[in-house]
Design an enzyme around this catalytic site. Structure first.
Site, PDB file in Angstrom:
ATOM      1  N   CYS A 133       0.837  -1.209   0.000  1.00 29.90           N
ATOM      2  CA  CYS A 133       0.000   0.000   0.000  1.00 29.90           C
ATOM      3  C   CYS A 133       0.867   1.252   0.000  1.00 29.90           C
ATOM      4  O   CYS A 133       1.385   1.654   1.041  1.00 29.90           O
ATOM      5  CB  CYS A 133      -0.917  -0.026   1.225  1.00 29.90           C
ATOM      6  SG  CYS A 133      -1.924   1.461   1.367  1.00 29.90           S
ATOM      7  N   CYS A 136      -0.329   4.142   2.181  1.00 27.69           N
ATOM      8  CA  CYS A 136      -0.178   3.928   3.633  1.00 27.69           C
ATOM      9  C   CYS A 136       1.281   4.116   4.045  1.00 27.69           C
ATOM     10  O   CYS A 136       1.562   4.679   5.091  1.00 27.69           O
ATOM     11  CB  CYS A 136      -0.585   2.516   4.044  1.00 27.69           C
ATOM     12  SG  CYS A 136      -2.081   1.905   3.303  1.00 27.69           S
ATOM     13  N   ASP A 137       2.210   3.602   3.255  1.00 25.98           N
ATOM     14  CA  ASP A 137       3.613   3.499   3.700  1.00 25.98           C
ATOM     15  C   ASP A 137       4.592   4.401   2.959  1.00 25.98           C
ATOM     16  O   ASP A 137       5.759   4.476   3.351  1.00 25.98           O
ATOM     17  CB  ASP A 137       4.088   2.031   3.542  1.00 25.98           C
ATOM     18  CG  ASP A 137       3.224   1.073   4.339  1.00 25.98           C
ATOM     19  OD1 ASP A 137       2.729   1.481   5.404  1.00 25.98           O
ATOM     20  OD2 ASP A 137       3.028  -0.070   3.899  1.00 25.98           O
TER      21      ASP A 137
END
Ligand code: NAP
Length: 305
Positions: A133, A136-137
């Protein structure tokens, strides 16, 4: 025990759209989500640019709006993992890791999960440089060099997103042609700090505590390259979340629940909507439409049997 008209399993766009339609139809409805704010893959999408009326919409914001809408309609949502569904005297028993519920119909809207590369280093370094992701990261890789694997919409969107954060982004794709929308591919090709490595497949992710490299190999040749990267973003598609219906609902060879646009599966009282059902085009807009269609079929089923 309370008897619901419909138990919706999953709280992505298909499940939430179904909840809105079910509540408008005054069906006694319960929605299950595995984690609180599961919300489906839309929440992890950087920018959604093809949902009508919402140009350049942030995926998280769109997913949040979907949820707020269903909540405003009075949605009852339970954070619990559904472990099993079982037929019982014409109704369905939904067994979760907490309580058990009874319902006349079940709507499967469990969506998909990330496909894994299944190469050495992937599992060991997951969360320590291997990610599924980018939104997200991505922020953990500011000014670093990273690789994105895949050639679909998600891979190309991830590469574009990461190019704004990272020093350099390699896109490793196993063939010359991309599955992603041509407009995205053009933008990617025009981005200076994105390097395309085509015709190569990942072989091994290296690193002790965290990722320090990616070994790739030519798909139709013997050439090998080692890329010095601190992040590997895997975007090679998805597989259906089907554990709860295998053996109960007929599925295709890839494990998707066989159901038409009306959401009817081959099992009486069980319906399917969104990415989990057999269909050609898995998009937010088609998932939302599936939710509406499935509830229409459920209303018919409940009134006519
Ligand atoms: P996808 O379209 O299925 O693409 C997966 C990519 O990964 C393909 O390029 C495939 O290569 C590659 N791949 C698969 N297995 C591999 C392996 N073992 N090793 C190396 N490469 C592998 O998946 P997606 O990008 O996750 O998209 C899923 C669906 O969501 C699609 O329908 C997409 O259109 C949709 N989506 C839409 C939007 C949007 O409209 N804004 C955004 C995101 C996603 P090949 O091409 O060679 O098969």
């Amino acid at each position: 025990m309370e008897l619901y008209d419909v138990a919706i399993i999953g709280s992505g766009p298909a499940g939430l759209s179904a909840a809105v339609y079910a509540l408008r139809a005054e069906l006694k409805t319960v929605v299950f989500e595995r984690d609180s704010m599961s919300g489906g893959q839309v929440l992890n999408t950087n920018e959604v640019d093809n949902y009508l009326g919402m140009p350049k919409m942030d995926g998280f914001d769109l997913g949040t709006k979907f949820r707020e809408h269903a909540e405003q309609m009075g949605m009852k949502i339970i954070s619990a993992q559904v472990m099993q569904i079982e037929k019982q005297e014409g109704n369905w028993k939904v067994i979760t890791d907490g309580e058990t519920y009874m319902t006349k119909t079940v709507l499967l809207a469990t969506g998909t999960r990330y496909r894994k590369l299944e190469i050495p280093g992937e599992a060991e370094l997951s969360g320590r440089g291997v990610s599924y992701c980018a939104t997200c990261d991505g922020a953990f890789f500011r000014n670093r060099e990273v690789a994105v694997i895949g050639g679909g919409d998600v891979a190309v969107e991830d590469a574009l997103y990461l190019s704004r954060i990272c020093k350099k982004v390699y896109v490793i794709h196993r063939r010359e042609g991309f599955r992603a929308a041509p407009s995205l591919v053009s933008r990617m090709k025009e981005t200076e700090n994105i390097e395309l490595v085509l015709g190569f497949v990942p072989e091994k992710i290296t690193g002790t505590d965290t990722v320090d490299g990616l070994m790739i190999k030519e798909r139709d040749g013997e050439e090998r390259r080692e890329l010095s990267v601190s992040g590997v973003f895997v975007a090679i598609g998805t597989v259906p979340v089907n554990e709860i219906y295998i053996g109960i609902v007929a599925s295709d060879e890839a494990g998707y629940a066989i159901a038409g646009e009306d959401g009817k599966t081959q099992t009486e009282g069980i319906f399917a909507a969104g990415d989990i059902r057999t269909k050609k085009f898995r998009q937010i807009v088609t998932a939302v439409a599936d939710g509406a269609n499935a509830i229409h079929s459920i209303e018919e089923y409940l009134t006519t049997g």
